[in-house]
Every structure is written in structure tokens, then in C-alpha cells.
Design an enzyme around this catalytic site. Structure first.
Site, PDB file in Angstrom:
ATOM      1  N   LYS A   1       6.220  -1.318   2.663  1.00  0.00           N
ATOM      2  CA  LYS A   1       5.474  -1.101   3.922  1.00  0.00           C
ATOM      3  C   LYS A   1       5.513  -2.347   4.800  1.00  0.00           C
ATOM      4  O   LYS A   1       5.779  -2.271   6.014  1.00  0.00           O
ATOM      5  CB  LYS A   1       4.017  -0.738   3.592  1.00  0.00           C
ATOM      6  CG  LYS A   1       3.850   0.455   2.692  1.00  0.00           C
ATOM      7  CD  LYS A   1       2.405   0.730   2.387  1.00  0.00           C
ATOM      8  CE  LYS A   1       1.743  -0.410   1.619  1.00  0.00           C
ATOM      9  NZ  LYS A   1       2.357  -0.651   0.309  1.00  0.00           N
ATOM     10  N   THR A   2       5.231  -3.512   4.201  1.00  0.00           N
ATOM     11  CA  THR A   2       5.208  -4.753   4.982  1.00  0.00           C
ATOM     12  C   THR A   2       6.584  -5.061   5.557  1.00  0.00           C
ATOM     13  O   THR A   2       6.707  -5.478   6.721  1.00  0.00           O
ATOM     14  CB  THR A   2       4.732  -5.919   4.104  1.00  0.00           C
ATOM     15  OG1 THR A   2       3.426  -5.629   3.594  1.00  0.00           O
ATOM     16  CG2 THR A   2       4.682  -7.210   4.902  1.00  0.00           C
TER      17      THR A   2
ATOM     18  N   ASP B   1      -1.422  -6.546   8.153  1.00  0.00           N
ATOM     19  CA  ASP B   1      -0.900  -6.201   6.830  1.00  0.00           C
ATOM     20  C   ASP B   1      -2.023  -6.110   5.800  1.00  0.00           C
ATOM     21  O   ASP B   1      -2.981  -6.893   5.822  1.00  0.00           O
ATOM     22  CB  ASP B   1       0.124  -7.261   6.413  1.00  0.00           C
ATOM     23  CG  ASP B   1       0.877  -6.870   5.157  1.00  0.00           C
ATOM     24  OD1 ASP B   1       1.118  -5.666   4.961  1.00  0.00           O
ATOM     25  OD2 ASP B   1       1.234  -7.775   4.377  1.00  0.00           O
ATOM     26  N   ASP B   2      -1.859  -5.102   4.899  1.00  0.00           N
ATOM     27  CA  ASP B   2      -2.770  -4.976   3.744  1.00  0.00           C
ATOM     28  C   ASP B   2      -4.226  -4.961   4.199  1.00  0.00           C
ATOM     29  O   ASP B   2      -5.034  -5.838   3.837  1.00  0.00           O
ATOM     30  CB  ASP B   2      -2.523  -6.130   2.782  1.00  0.00           C
ATOM     31  CG  ASP B   2      -2.749  -5.716   1.331  1.00  0.00           C
ATOM     32  OD1 ASP B   2      -3.233  -4.584   1.122  1.00  0.00           O
ATOM     33  OD2 ASP B   2      -2.470  -6.520   0.434  1.00  0.00           O
TER      34      ASP B   2
ATOM     35  N   LYS C   1      -9.064  -0.307  19.125  1.00  0.00           N
ATOM     36  CA  LYS C   1      -9.385   0.665  20.170  1.00  0.00           C
ATOM     37  C   LYS C   1      -9.343   0.070  21.575  1.00  0.00           C
ATOM     38  O   LYS C   1      -9.335   0.808  22.555  1.00  0.00           O
ATOM     39  CB  LYS C   1     -10.785   1.245  19.944  1.00  0.00           C
ATOM     40  CG  LYS C   1     -10.922   2.081  18.682  1.00  0.00           C
ATOM     41  CD  LYS C   1     -12.343   2.605  18.556  1.00  0.00           C
ATOM     42  CE  LYS C   1     -12.529   3.444  17.308  1.00  0.00           C
ATOM     43  NZ  LYS C   1     -13.935   3.927  17.176  1.00  0.00           N
TER      44      LYS C   1
ATOM     45  N   LYS D   1      10.171  -2.515  -4.364  1.00  0.00           N
ATOM     46  CA  LYS D   1       9.876  -3.906  -4.722  1.00  0.00           C
ATOM     47  C   LYS D   1      10.021  -4.124  -6.215  1.00  0.00           C
ATOM     48  O   LYS D   1      10.621  -5.118  -6.659  1.00  0.00           O
ATOM     49  CB  LYS D   1       8.464  -4.265  -4.263  1.00  0.00           C
ATOM     50  CG  LYS D   1       8.090  -5.719  -4.475  1.00  0.00           C
ATOM     51  CD  LYS D   1       6.705  -6.015  -3.901  1.00  0.00           C
ATOM     52  CE  LYS D   1       6.345  -7.485  -4.063  1.00  0.00           C
ATOM     53  NZ  LYS D   1       5.010  -7.770  -3.479  1.00  0.00           N
TER      54      LYS D   1
END
Length: 741
Positions: A553-554, A607-608, A635, A710
Site C-alpha cells: 500500500k505504501t 501512511d498507516d 475535509k 513484502k
């Protein structure tokens, strides 16, 4: 202005009497006057001096000895003549049928003959014009010529600043003549005379509107030499709001019933030119010498001293305004780092209250009961949010001008400014194309562009230094080339740029497109990147990339961010916030998002997210402060003209659902694990782990459960490093793969 054949060799002397100085004529003996008149035409008795550009009206006087010519002290000063100096004099005869010899407009700079003289009386334009038309009518006047007139018993010095002569066919009785610029001409009864007060003079001129034009800007100022690039629109807006009304005579402004703008606040990121613009504004205005104050300098440890320092800044303006009213000079006060002394009242915890009283004192001076109309405050700050609101309302610092990062056109202007000397002196190589550099310096501030040019110059200097021969410098060989600028671009990074090192670490192994799902994710992500760049309807897009731990994802988020080409790309991750307190982490996150709003188009990778929130199952526990900050910024719509893409990643989507975080995302992209033999094959081939097809088949046969990319890369590296021979790599790989299942 050709000289006639008649020429007399005379010597300079004083005038026979002081009264003659008010006539603006030079005087010769009766005999010499008769000789000179023979060479003059019908328009007047004019003469020229050899080597001088001025034309004088002359007359004969019995008090002047033959062979001498009398000048007043003012005339000797501007012509640069000394007593007993020999001069060659010739008559001057302009063509009688040439109407272009007559002045249509005459601009005179006015001051007291005795400089720094203090007289409280006003001098009416009608009275001044009456004196000039009585004494100087039909005389030839040239630019920079000076003469003296007595108005209301006071000697006033005039300087011819500008002259327009009548255009052919325009000198019609009863019609205001139009003109064209010339070095001089004859004053007549149709000439329009404009008066300007000399810089620094205390004289007060009043009269009919449209006749006296106040000189707001210094006569020697050139806008092209300001040295401010990329701020054309901002400067135009400042001029309109703060200076346009000051150009008109006080009588016009009084009819409108308005007050001049008293304050300008320049705010924006560091290095964008706020201080430079304020300094140049102070230089160009024809007022008192600007007072430049660094905010912290006002503060003093003694009780009441800080407030007195504020009062002292306005003291000269107060005294002059009481004496001269709206005719007083403009007093400029420049406050650098304004937020140091004008923080929101009630926010200081020092227990002294000094900060609040300083703000109160400043408010009273700007727009209190005894408000002044001859002051202009220019404040500068990087933190507009910290300034007390009362200081920002109309009547105080009412013109708020954001000095933001320059666009491509502005960066080109700045590059031209900082490389002007290099180009003029032929030390900038022909392969340096400033237009290309303007494109490559996205989100560089003006100060950073200056640093870039200095860095490129340092590489050029370094090439010419021979350390082995005791640092010998080859001065004539210095050339700043394209390569120097390319190396400088690697060395000088913009504060509002890309976190290159952090993102390179995130995609150290690259992006392995092991299946159609990954390719589809990248295509979808690129669509969001294009949408933010091109769409005006969606300036804010937030995308959540979720999936199991280690699924990439990162890396995907980092790839999308860096490939976007956005000038501002930043990463917020638990790793970069290690060691910060909760408040410190909140401030760091806030800083990154606020900087993103200053860039035309930005991308922030969060991230995370669950780790940022300090989420743990036991409890459960999380940081509500960080949660609320992230909710607000996810937002918050950027201001007009700014766009923001937010990419968030999480390995625990359920946590975000429980925290009601999912509603802030416009889209969710799911990153899968490796589930098929074909996907595994693609990864192993990309890693170049096996060279034998049999080994590849054995490895694929051992694959039974889904695995993250990974973990798979880690197993492959472990197998390669621990194998005793190339043939045993597959055995070690299968062993580690089964152990991880």
C-alpha cells in the site's frame, strides 16, 4: 538651438542688485546688449553659453561694466559658474514661425530658497502663478533650469522638471494646447503650469484641483529596477488600494469623504519576497525615510517602555500632521515579523500582559481618537493566524496581500533578475536556458531561486580553483553552464517541494506489476491524479488505499505521489513522527497540511493511519487530538486556485470504520495479496531468483496460501543469502515459504 555668428568673450560677475535675481534674466552692459540684440530674432532676447545647454533671457543694465555678464547665485549654481570665470556668449534666435518653440505644459518643482525653512503659511497656486506670469512670461526655460520668485514675501526656488512644447497646429486661441516632450521652450499665457513639491520640502501648496499634482513617487525611481519578480499582480493591487488615492490633491479626496489606506499586511511563506517588497515600496515613495522595525525590537523589560517605543514611532508624523494637516508628507513604518508583537490578545502566558498592551497602543495610534492620515504601516508575517483580529479590520492593516510562491512566469522573472549581471558580463553559458529552469524550479520561492543561482556559481568557481598550485584562480575562464545548474538543482531543494528521500525509501524495490489487479490500481490512482490537476469542480480528493499488512500500500501511494509531477508532495508517517509528543505530532501534521494549501497543487500521503492514531486493541486506545486534526484537514477545501490530493493507507479498515473516519474518503482502493501461481511467477521472474524452469515449477508447486508482496520479497532474499549453492536456492525458498504459511 544653433549659435549665431556674433560671439562675445565675457567674465562672470554678480548682479547689480538683489532685486534683479527675481527676474530670472542675466544682465550685460548697455553696449554688449546692443551687440547681442543684433543677432536675436523677434521672439525675445535670448543667449547661450558655449558648452552649456541652457538658454537665458538677457537685458542691458547700466550697473554692469562692459565685458562682464551678471548672474544670480542660483543661476551660477545650476550652470556651475564661478565669479570672474570667462564665458563665450552668443545670441539665440528661434524661428519666428515655429509654434513648437512655445511651452504647452511646464512642470515646476517647488521649494523654499532657504532649505529646511519652517513656514506655517500655505502658498496658493493662483498667487504663485501670478508671480511667474508677471516675471517670467515670454522667457525661454530649459529642463533643470532654476529660478527664484517672491510669493507673499517669501523667496521660493523653482526647478524646471519637465516641459512639453506645442504640437504643430494646436496653438489655437481659446484652446488648451496639446504638446510633446522637449528640452525647453518659451513660456506664454496659454502654458499649463503644474507644481510639485520638492522631495523633503516643508512647503505647503494649495489650490484648485487638477492644477497641483502631488509627487508621490521619487523622481529618480524606475519600476523596472525594483528587483521584484513574479509579483506584478500583487504590486498592482497594492498600488490601487494604498497609493491611488494619495496621487490626487487633498481637495479631491475631501470631496469623496474618504480616508487614505493606513496599513498593508504582507503574508505568505518564508522567502517569497515580503521583506523585499516592503523595502522597495519604502524606497519608491516620495515621503520621509521609512522606519524599519523588527518586531522583537519593540519589546523591553521595563514597565511601559514597550508602549513608549510604539508611541515614538508615530511622534514625527503626529507633529507634522498637526502643523500641516493633509499636506504633510507620508510617513512609512515597516514592521518585520509583526506576529512577534501583535499576537492575539489573551494568548500569552507570561503573566505580564505586556504583549496585550503593546497591541492596544498600536491600535490606538493607527485608528484611535487622534488618528493620523499621513502614515502608512507595512506589516509582514509568516503567521497570519497569530495576528490579533482587531489589527486586521478596515481602517488599520486593511489591505491583506498574500505573497505566495511564484508561478512559472514569476520564476522566470526572478531568474532573469538574479542572472542579469551574469548575462551582461557574458559569464552565463549559452546552453543555460532560463525558460527551462523556470519549469524545473516548481515551488521554489524567490529566496530559493537566488540560492540556486549562488549554488550554480559555486560549482563554476570551484572548477577554476587549482588547489595543487596553492589555490590559483583563473578569473577570465569562469563560465556558468547548464551542468552547474543541474547540480545546483540537486543541492538546493525547495521547502515546499517533494520529500524525495522519504518516498525513495518507500519504493526502494520498485513497483512489481505482478497482475492485472495491480495495473488496474495504478490506472485508477493515475485518474485521481489527473482529476485533481485538471478539474475545477473537485479541488480536494482523498483516496484510501487499504489492504493486508505488507501488500504494498505504501509503495503504491508513494509511486502515485511521486509520478504525479505535483510541485508539493509530502509524507506523513509514524516513522517521521517518532519522538514527538502528542502536541508535537499535531503541530507537525498541521504544518504539512497548511504548507500544502500554499502550493498551487499538492499531494499529501498519510501512511498507516491507525498507527498515527496510536490505536491498540487493548483498551482500545487512540489519540483523539490527532484524529480530530486529520478529520478536519481531510475535509478542508483548499482556497480558490489551490488543489490537494490526499492518499491515505491502512492495514485495518475496520478501525477507521469504528472511528467514523471512512466518510472523509472519496474512494477506497483495495490492494490484494498474491493469490495465483501466475502472480507468483511474475514476481519471481522480476526478482530473477531462479534461472532453471524446473526450480521455478517446484517453487510454484509449493505455493498454497495467499502471501503479501513484502513477505514474498523477504523470503526470496533470505533464500538467496542463505543458500550454499545456486541449486539450493529453491530448496531454501520452499522451506521459508512453507514456514510462513
Amino acid at each position: 538651438m544653433a549659435a549665431q555668428k556674433v560671439k562675445l568673450a565675457l567674465k562672470v560677475t554678480k548682479l547689480p542688485s538683489d532685486d534683479l535675481a527675481l527676474t530670472n534674466k542675466v544682465y550685460v552692459s548697455i553696449e554688449d546688449a546692443a551687440t547681442l540684440k543684433a543677432g536675436c530674432g523677434q521672439l525675445g532676447q535670448f543667449l547661450t553659453l558655449s558648452g552649456k545647454e541652457f538658454i537665458f533671457t538677457f537685458d542691458g543694465h547700466k550697473g554692469v561694466t562692459k565685458g562682464l555678464i551678471g548672474f544670480s547665485s542660483v543661476q551660477r549654481r545650476f550652470v556651475q559658474l564661478s565669479l570672474n570665470e570667462p564665458v563665450d556668449v552668443s545670441p539665440y534666435s528661434p524661428p519666428a514661425d515655429d509654434s513648437t518653440i512655445y511651452l504647452s505644459t511646464l512642470t515646476l518643482e517647488v521649494d523654499f530658497l532657504i532649505k529646511n525653512r519652517k513656514i506655517d503659511d500655505n502658498f496658493n497656486i493662483a498667487d504663485i502663478t501670478k508671480v511667474i506670469m508677471r516675471e517670467i512670461i515670454n522667457q525661454f526655460l530649459t529642463v533643470e533650469q532654476r529660478f527664484v520668485g517672491e510669493v507673499n514675501g517669501v523667496n521660493i526656488e523653482f526647478r524646471v522638471k519637465h516641459t512639453d512644447v506645442v504640437d504643430l497646429g494646436q496653438l489655437v486661441s481659446g484652446e488648451q494646447p496639446k504638446g510633446k516632450t522637449a528640452i525647453g521652450g518659451i513660456l506664454h499665457n496659454k502654458t499649463n503650469i503644474i507644481y510639485e513639491k520638492a522631495p523633503g520640502s516643508s512647503i505647503r501648496i494649495v489650490g484648485a484641483e487638477g492644477t497641483a499634482q502631488p509627487s508621490l513617487f521619487r523622481p529618480d525611481f524606475n519600476f523596472e529596477n525594483m528587483g521584484i519578480g513574479g509579483l506584478d499582480k500583487e504590486f498592482s493591487d497594492i498600488f490601487r488600494r494604498a497609493f491611488a488615492s494619495r496621487i490626487f490633491p487633498p481637495s479631491v479626496v475631501q470631496k469623496l469623504g474618504i480616508q487614505h489606506v493606513k496599513g498593508i499586511l504582507l503574508y505568505g511563506p518564508p522567502g517569497t519576497g515580503k521583506t523585499l517588497m516592503a523595502r522597495q515600496i519604502g524606497k519608491m515613495l516620495n515621503g520621509k525615510e521609512p522606519k524599519i522595525v523588527n518586531g522583537p525590537e519593540i519589546l523591553n523589560k521595563y514597565v511601559g517602555q514597550s508602549e513608549e517605543n510604539i508611541r515614538n514611532l508615530f511622534k514625527e508624523a503626529e507633529i507634522e500632521y498637526k502643523e500641516r494637516g493633509d499636506n504633510s508628507d507620508l510617513h512609512i513604518i515597516i514592521f518585520d515579523e509583526l506576529d512577534a508583537i501583535c499576537k492575539q490578545r489573551g494568548t500569552r502566558n507570561d503573566g505580564t500582559g505586556v504583549g496585550d498592551t503593546v497591541v492596544n497602543q498600536l491600535l490606538a495610534k493607527i485608528d484611535g481618537v487622534d488618528a493620523l492620515n499621513n502614515i502608512l504601516l507595512i506589516g509582514m508575517t509568516n503567521r497570519l493566524d497569530m495576528i490579533d483580529e482587531a489589527l486586521l479590520r478596515p481602517g488599520r492593516l486593511e489591505v491583506h496581500m498574500e505573497i505566495s510562491l511564484p508561478d512559472e512566469k514569476g520564476r522566470l522573472q526572478i531568474l532573469k533578475i538574479h542572472t542579469r549581471k551574469m548575462r551582461e558580463n557574458k559569464v552565463l553559458s549559452d546552453d543555460v536556458i532560463l525558460d527551462e529552469l523556470a519549469v524545473e524550479t516548481k515551488n521554489f520561492s524567490g529566496a530559493e531561486i537566488e540560492g540556486l543561482v549562488k549554488s550554480a556559481a559555486s560549482f563554476a568557481f570551484n572548477r577554476q580553483i587549482d588547489v595543487k598550485n596553492k589555490v590559483q584562480v583563473k578569473e577570465g575562464d569562469i563560465q556558468i553552464s547548464r551542468v552547474d545548474f543541474q547540480m545546483a538543482l540537486q543541492e538546493v531543494q525547495p521547502a515546499f517541494g517533494v520529500d524525495t528521500d522519504e518516498f525513495e525509501n518507500c519504493i526502494r524495490n520498485g513497483i512489481i506489476k505482478y497482475g492485472t489487479k495491480v495495473e488496474k490500481l495504478l490506472r485508477t490512482g493515475e485518474l485521481f491524479v489527473q482529476q485533481v490537476r485538471n478539474s475545477d469542480r473537485t479541488p480536494l480528493v482523498s483516496v484510501l488505499i487499504e489492504g493486508p499488512p505488507g501488500s504494498g500500500k505504501t509503495a503504491l501511494a508513494a509511486q502515485l505521489a511521486t509520478a504525479s509531477g505535483y510541485p508539493y508532495v509530502k509524507l506523513i508517517s509514524p516513522e517521521i513522527l517518532v519522538g514527538y509528543s502528542e502536541t508535537g505530532r499535531c503541530n507537525k501534521i498541521t504544518k504539512i497540511f497548511e504548507d500544502a494549501y500554499k502550493s498551487p497543487v499538492s499531494c499529501v500521503v498519510v501512511d498507516d493511519i491507525e498507527r498515527l492514531l496510536d490505536y491498540v486493541r487493548i483498551g482500545p486506545r487512540f489519540s483523539n487530538a490527532i484524529l480530530q486534526i486529520l478529520l478536519v484537514f481531510f475535509k478542508k477545501i483548499p482556497s480558490k486556485g489551490r488543489k490537494l490530493l490526499i492518499l491515505g493507507t491502512t492495514s485495518n479498515k475496520r478501525v477507521l470504520e469504528d472511528l467514523e473516519f471512512m466518510d472523509v474518503f472519496n474512494a477506497v482502493l483495495t490492494v490484494p495479496q498474491i493469490t495465483t501461481r501466475e502472480e507468483l511467477r511474475n514476481v519471481l521472474e522480476n526478482l530473477d531468483l531462479f534461472t532453471d524452469s524446473i526450480d521455478m515449477s517446484r517453487a510454484l508447486d509449493a505455493f498454497t496460501t495467499p502471501i503479501s508482496i513484502k513477505k514474498l520479497i523477504m523470503i526470496a532474499e533470505m533464500a538467496k543469502q542463505s543458500a550454499s549453492s545456486p541449486g539450493s536456492v529453491v530448496d531454501r525458498f520452499i522451506t521459508f515459504l512453507l514456514e510462513s504459511s
